[in-house]
Design a protein around this motif. Structure first.
Motif, PDB file in Angstrom:
ATOM      1  N   LYS A 104       0.851  -1.194   0.000  1.00 33.24           N
ATOM      2  CA  LYS A 104       0.000   0.000   0.000  1.00 33.24           C
ATOM      3  C   LYS A 104       0.889   1.247   0.000  1.00 33.24           C
ATOM      4  CE  LYS A 104      -0.386   0.446   5.046  1.00 33.24           C
ATOM      5  NZ  LYS A 104      -1.325   0.548   6.193  1.00 33.24           N
ATOM      6  N   LYS A 105       0.256   2.382  -0.158  1.00 31.28           N
ATOM      7  CA  LYS A 105       0.978   3.645  -0.166  1.00 31.28           C
ATOM      8  C   LYS A 105       1.634   3.886   1.193  1.00 31.28           C
ATOM      9  CE  LYS A 105       0.138   8.608  -0.743  1.00 31.28           C
ATOM     10  NZ  LYS A 105      -0.897   9.640  -1.043  1.00 31.28           N
ATOM     11  N   ILE A 106       2.900   4.265   1.169  1.00 33.63           N
ATOM     12  CA  ILE A 106       3.668   4.497   2.395  1.00 33.63           C
ATOM     13  C   ILE A 106       4.312   5.890   2.319  1.00 33.63           C
ATOM     14  CG2 ILE A 106       5.650   3.745   3.791  1.00 33.63           C
ATOM     15  CD1 ILE A 106       3.384   1.818   3.940  1.00 33.63           C
ATOM     16  N   VAL A 107       4.359   6.573   3.445  1.00 34.84           N
ATOM     17  CA  VAL A 107       5.039   7.869   3.537  1.00 34.84           C
ATOM     18  C   VAL A 107       6.071   7.781   4.654  1.00 34.84           C
ATOM     19  CG1 VAL A 107       4.803  10.342   3.946  1.00 34.84           C
ATOM     20  CG2 VAL A 107       2.989   9.109   2.737  1.00 34.84           C
ATOM     21  N   VAL A 108       7.319   8.126   4.344  1.00 35.89           N
ATOM     22  CA  VAL A 108       8.379   8.103   5.348  1.00 35.89           C
ATOM     23  C   VAL A 108       9.209   9.380   5.227  1.00 35.89           C
ATOM     24  CG1 VAL A 108       8.549   5.596   5.330  1.00 35.89           C
ATOM     25  CG2 VAL A 108      10.050   6.937   3.855  1.00 35.89           C
ATOM     26  N   ILE A 109       9.960   9.661   6.265  1.00 36.25           N
ATOM     27  CA  ILE A 109      10.928  10.764   6.228  1.00 36.25           C
ATOM     28  C   ILE A 109      12.324  10.153   6.191  1.00 36.25           C
ATOM     29  CG2 ILE A 109      11.920  12.728   7.454  1.00 36.25           C
ATOM     30  CD1 ILE A 109       9.199  13.361   8.545  1.00 36.25           C
ATOM     31  N   GLN A 110      13.032  10.384   5.109  1.00 33.90           N
ATOM     32  CA  GLN A 110      14.387   9.868   4.955  1.00 33.90           C
ATOM     33  C   GLN A 110      15.403  10.894   5.453  1.00 33.90           C
ATOM     34  OE1 GLN A 110      14.888   8.920   0.802  1.00 33.90           O
ATOM     35  NE2 GLN A 110      14.037   6.852   1.029  1.00 33.90           N
ATOM     36  N   THR A 111      16.529  10.383   5.927  1.00 36.10           N
ATOM     37  CA  THR A 111      17.655  11.223   6.309  1.00 36.10           C
ATOM     38  C   THR A 111      18.787  10.988   5.308  1.00 36.10           C
ATOM     39  OG1 THR A 111      17.057  11.023   8.645  1.00 36.10           O
ATOM     40  CG2 THR A 111      19.280  11.816   8.143  1.00 36.10           C
ATOM     41  N   THR A 112      19.370  12.084   4.787  1.00 39.15           N
ATOM     42  CA  THR A 112      20.436  11.973   3.787  1.00 39.15           C
ATOM     43  C   THR A 112      21.801  12.001   4.468  1.00 39.15           C
ATOM     44  OG1 THR A 112      20.597  14.359   3.462  1.00 39.15           O
ATOM     45  CG2 THR A 112      18.959  13.205   2.147  1.00 39.15           C
ATOM     46  N   LEU A 113      22.862  11.851   3.649  1.00 40.36           N
ATOM     47  CA  LEU A 113      24.230  11.875   4.185  1.00 40.36           C
ATOM     48  C   LEU A 113      24.528  13.169   4.931  1.00 40.36           C
ATOM     49  CD1 LEU A 113      26.533  10.233   1.463  1.00 40.36           C
ATOM     50  CD2 LEU A 113      26.323   9.559   3.870  1.00 40.36           C
ATOM     51  N   ASP A 114      24.009  14.285   4.402  1.00 39.62           N
ATOM     52  CA  ASP A 114      24.275  15.576   5.060  1.00 39.62           C
ATOM     53  C   ASP A 114      23.190  15.953   6.068  1.00 39.62           C
ATOM     54  OD1 ASP A 114      22.277  16.032   3.289  1.00 39.62           O
ATOM     55  OD2 ASP A 114      23.255  17.646   2.184  1.00 39.62           O
ATOM     56  N   LYS A 115      22.436  14.945   6.531  1.00 37.40           N
ATOM     57  CA  LYS A 115      21.469  15.080   7.630  1.00 37.40           C
ATOM     58  C   LYS A 115      20.235  15.903   7.267  1.00 37.40           C
ATOM     59  CE  LYS A 115      24.300  12.727  10.154  1.00 37.40           C
ATOM     60  NZ  LYS A 115      24.022  11.288  10.343  1.00 37.40           N
ATOM     61  N   ARG A 116      19.985  16.098   5.978  1.00 38.80           N
ATOM     62  CA  ARG A 116      18.751  16.768   5.596  1.00 38.80           C
ATOM     63  C   ARG A 116      17.594  15.765   5.668  1.00 38.80           C
ATOM     64  NH1 ARG A 116      18.385  18.177   0.563  1.00 38.80           N
ATOM     65  NH2 ARG A 116      20.235  17.044  -0.147  1.00 38.80           N
ATOM     66  N   LYS A 117      16.379  16.299   5.829  1.00 38.20           N
ATOM     67  CA  LYS A 117      15.192  15.461   5.926  1.00 38.20           C
ATOM     68  C   LYS A 117      14.407  15.533   4.618  1.00 38.20           C
ATOM     69  CE  LYS A 117      15.989  14.482  10.270  1.00 38.20           C
ATOM     70  NZ  LYS A 117      16.395  13.125  10.685  1.00 38.20           N
ATOM     71  N   ILE A 118      14.058  14.348   4.084  1.00 30.14           N
ATOM     72  CA  ILE A 118      13.332  14.258   2.829  1.00 30.14           C
ATOM     73  C   ILE A 118      12.029  13.493   3.068  1.00 30.14           C
ATOM     74  CG2 ILE A 118      13.408  13.547   0.412  1.00 30.14           C
ATOM     75  CD1 ILE A 118      15.538  15.575   1.134  1.00 30.14           C
ATOM     76  N   LEU A 119      10.924  14.078   2.646  1.00 33.03           N
ATOM     77  CA  LEU A 119       9.635  13.408   2.762  1.00 33.03           C
ATOM     78  C   LEU A 119       9.402  12.594   1.490  1.00 33.03           C
ATOM     79  CD1 LEU A 119       7.040  13.210   4.555  1.00 33.03           C
ATOM     80  CD2 LEU A 119       6.038  14.899   3.026  1.00 33.03           C
ATOM     81  N   VAL A 120       9.304  11.270   1.628  1.00 31.74           N
ATOM     82  CA  VAL A 120       9.194  10.378   0.476  1.00 31.74           C
ATOM     83  C   VAL A 120       7.872   9.608   0.549  1.00 31.74           C
ATOM     84  CG1 VAL A 120      10.264   8.513  -0.841  1.00 31.74           C
ATOM     85  CG2 VAL A 120      11.697  10.116   0.441  1.00 31.74           C
ATOM     86  N   THR A 121       7.169   9.581  -0.580  1.00 31.13           N
ATOM     87  CA  THR A 121       5.927   8.812  -0.692  1.00 31.13           C
ATOM     88  C   THR A 121       6.146   7.684  -1.691  1.00 31.13           C
ATOM     89  OG1 THR A 121       4.603  10.793  -0.259  1.00 31.13           O
ATOM     90  CG2 THR A 121       3.469   8.911  -1.266  1.00 31.13           C
ATOM     91  N   GLY A 122       5.837   6.454  -1.283  1.00 29.22           N
ATOM     92  CA  GLY A 122       5.979   5.292  -2.156  1.00 29.22           C
ATOM     93  C   GLY A 122       4.636   4.690  -2.505  1.00 29.22           C
ATOM     94  N   ILE A 123       4.439   4.355  -3.784  1.00 25.39           N
ATOM     95  CA  ILE A 123       3.164   3.809  -4.258  1.00 25.39           C
ATOM     96  C   ILE A 123       3.420   2.474  -4.950  1.00 25.39           C
ATOM     97  CG2 ILE A 123       1.184   4.181  -5.789  1.00 25.39           C
ATOM     98  CD1 ILE A 123       1.677   7.179  -5.497  1.00 25.39           C
ATOM     99  N   PRO A 124       2.685   1.417  -4.608  1.00 25.52           N
ATOM    100  CA  PRO A 124       2.874   0.115  -5.265  1.00 25.52           C
ATOM    101  C   PRO A 124       2.212   0.086  -6.649  1.00 25.52           C
ATOM    102  CG  PRO A 124       1.118  -0.042  -3.645  1.00 25.52           C
ATOM    103  CD  PRO A 124       1.679   1.347  -3.527  1.00 25.52           C
ATOM    104  N   LEU A 125       2.888  -0.515  -7.603  1.00 23.63           N
ATOM    105  CA  LEU A 125       2.344  -0.711  -8.947  1.00 23.63           C
ATOM    106  C   LEU A 125       2.244  -2.223  -9.176  1.00 23.63           C
ATOM    107  CD1 LEU A 125       4.526   1.929 -10.838  1.00 23.63           C
ATOM    108  CD2 LEU A 125       2.251   2.229  -9.875  1.00 23.63           C
ATOM    109  N   PHE A 126       1.048  -2.685  -9.454  1.00 15.89           N
ATOM    110  CA  PHE A 126       0.772  -4.111  -9.473  1.00 15.89           C
ATOM    111  C   PHE A 126       0.817  -4.685 -10.896  1.00 15.89           C
ATOM    112  CE2 PHE A 126      -0.481  -4.416  -5.065  1.00 15.89           C
ATOM    113  CZ  PHE A 126      -0.925  -3.134  -4.765  1.00 15.89           C
ATOM    114  N   ASN A 127       1.142  -5.975 -10.977  1.00 16.34           N
ATOM    115  CA  ASN A 127       1.061  -6.669 -12.269  1.00 16.34           C
ATOM    116  C   ASN A 127      -0.298  -7.333 -12.387  1.00 16.34           C
ATOM    117  OD1 ASN A 127       1.154  -9.016 -10.718  1.00 16.34           O
ATOM    118  ND2 ASN A 127       3.358  -9.290 -11.037  1.00 16.34           N
ATOM    119  N   GLU A 128      -0.470  -8.131 -13.469  1.00 19.63           N
ATOM    120  CA  GLU A 128      -1.782  -8.741 -13.716  1.00 19.63           C
ATOM    121  C   GLU A 128      -2.153  -9.788 -12.680  1.00 19.63           C
ATOM    122  OE1 GLU A 128       1.275 -10.915 -16.261  1.00 19.63           O
ATOM    123  OE2 GLU A 128       0.832  -8.890 -15.522  1.00 19.63           O
ATOM    124  N   HIS A 129      -1.200 -10.194 -11.861  1.00 18.52           N
ATOM    125  CA  HIS A 129      -1.475 -11.185 -10.806  1.00 18.52           C
ATOM    126  C   HIS A 129      -1.668 -10.530  -9.431  1.00 18.52           C
ATOM    127  CE1 HIS A 129      -0.485 -14.183 -13.770  1.00 18.52           C
ATOM    128  NE2 HIS A 129       0.738 -13.680 -13.922  1.00 18.52           N
TER     129      HIS A 129
END
Length: 443
Positions: free
Chosen positions: A76-101
């Motif tokens: 399902k759709k997920i939202v997380v906050i990632q931390t980068t090498l230089d300690k910045r915060k990135i808001l990332v949203t992930g969405i699943p893409l399904f196949n015919e099965h």
């Protein structure tokens, strides 16, 4: 399972048609598609991202956590906050893409830097605050009707108050409403507004006691940010309408200074009404109220007596609230004659607010169809006269009278805020109150 279905080609490519940071990974975590700005958040180029594994990037600390495995696991759709090498915060949203099965074949993610979002959020929060105030104002203005139902004027005194209001409401003069808490000052302020030439404008009610001194000027006059996000102050909101300052006696001297300056500049642009529970004259004499503010607002003073001094109005108030709560709770009950007589002789220091509370308690807590004195809350039941408890044997009349007088003064001191109010209630002069207080309490 509902979701998106996508079968892109497996070729690694950079998508040039988007200005968003979009990344597509396959089910093994390999990055197969990116946009031309992807990677900037992590300090690498979009081309360097292609073909990389999100698991390897996470191990190297490029970002953490990786969103692909979470989307694969939860489907399902997920939202997380990632931390980068230089300690910045990135808001990332992930969405699943399904196949015919109905299996997750790819994960599409897009991201924004949190600092950018916070700027947008600050703007939206302020905008929301302004919209809330505007909606409240529009609610009051809807169909040009303010909630003024509930004005009860059965007594000769209140009929005279309404006559005074009818006379001054059309005039561009400041009005001060004086009375105890719960006597209906806000209701009368709305009535003045409705009867005035400013009735088509807004009615802005400001509770002076709830605004911290540190932000009083900001709330009154508004902010100094660029016009797009500038906060609207109460004075601006009240333009061509009425500004009602509830509890003006609670303003600090600093806030009073700010108010005086503002009123001198803008008072011709709106109607000014204020209310107080304390004597403004006495506050001015005690240097707790600025003299110039007193004369600015104290043009037409109107005093609303408490309900205990308006028995005709109290009778109607009791009956109205009783009928209201019987209807609300779908019960048929009556007040016994002895209870009604008892209610008329209670002090009701909370006025309408207290009567409303007690009537609701009587309706919901009483058992039978006839409510009697026994149904009164304990704190309202009449106590034996204090005179009956006086020790007379072996004491002179003057000693007994002094004891009674001291008890009366104690009672008045608990009920009234100033010696002027005590004197008025007891029917003697204010200096006499001061002398007697000194006699009994400074021994």
């Amino acid at each position: 399972m509902d979701g998106l279905y996508l079968l892109p080609n497996a070729e690694e490519e950079i998508i040039d048609s988007y200005d968003e940071d979009i990344i597509v990974t396959n089910r093994t975590g390999k990055i197969i598609k990116v946009t031309h700005i992807s990677g900037q958040q992590y300090g690498i180029t979009s081309r360097d991202l292609l073909g990389q594994s999100v698991y390897d990037l996470e191990k190297r600390g490029i970002f953490s956590p990786a969103i692909t495995p979470q989307v694969m696991q939860q489907k399902k759709k997920i939202v997380v906050i990632q931390t980068t090498l230089d300690k910045r915060k990135i808001l990332v949203t992930g969405i699943p893409l399904f196949n015919e099965h109905n299996e997750v074949e790819y994960v599409l993610s897009y991201s924004y830097e949190v600092s950018d979002l916070l700027v947008i959020q600050d703007y939206l929060n302020e905008l929301e605050g302004e919209m809330t105030k505007v909606k409240e104002e529009l609610e009051l203005l809807r169909e040009k009707t303010l909630s003024v139902n509930g004005i009860i004027a059965e007594s000769k005194y209140m009929k005279q108050v309404l006559k005074t209001i009818a006379k001054v409401a059309p005039l561009p003069v400041s009005v001060v409403l004086h009375g105890e808490n719960g006597v209906g000052k806000s209701l009368l302020a709305k009535w003045i507004h409705k009867q005035s030439r400013w009735s088509d404008g807004p009615f802005i009610e400001v509770n002076c006691g709830t605004i911290p001194e540190a932000i009083f000027e900001y709330e009154l006059l508004g902010g100094s940010k660029p016009d797009a996000t500038k906060k609207i102050g109460y004075l601006q909101m009240a333009q061509n309408g009425t500004l009602y300052l509830q509890g003006i006696d609670e303003l600090s001297l600093t806030a009073q200074t700010i108010l005086v300056k503002a009123l001198r500049q803008q008072k011709d642009h709106f109607r000014m009404i204020s209310s107080t529970e304390k004597s403004l004259e006495e506050l001015m004499n005690q240097k707790q109220l600025r003299e110039d503010l007193f004369y600015l607002i104290h043009v037409v003073p109107i005093t609303i007596k408490p309900l205990r001094e308006r028995l005709e109005d109290l009778t109607e108030v009791i009956q109205q609230y009783f009928r209201k709560f019987c209807d609300k709770y779908l019960v048929q009950k009556e007040l016994s004659n002895d209870l009604f007589h008892e209610l008329l002789h209670l002090e009701w220091y909370g006025n309408h607010l207290e009567v409303k509370n007690v009537m609701e308690r009587l309706v919901v807590q009483s058992e039978g169809p006839i409510i009697t004195k026994d149904d009164l809350p304990v704190e309202y039941r009449k106590q034996p006269s204090q005179i009956e408890g006086l020790e007379i044997e072996g004491r002179t009349l003057q000693t007994i009278l002094d004891q009674v007088e001291k008890r009366v003064l104690c009672s008045a001191q608990r009920r009234y805020k100033t010696t002027t109010e005590m004197a008025k209630a007891l029917g003697i002069s204010q200096p006499s109150i001061v002398r007697k207080m000194k006699k009994y309490f400074n021994e």
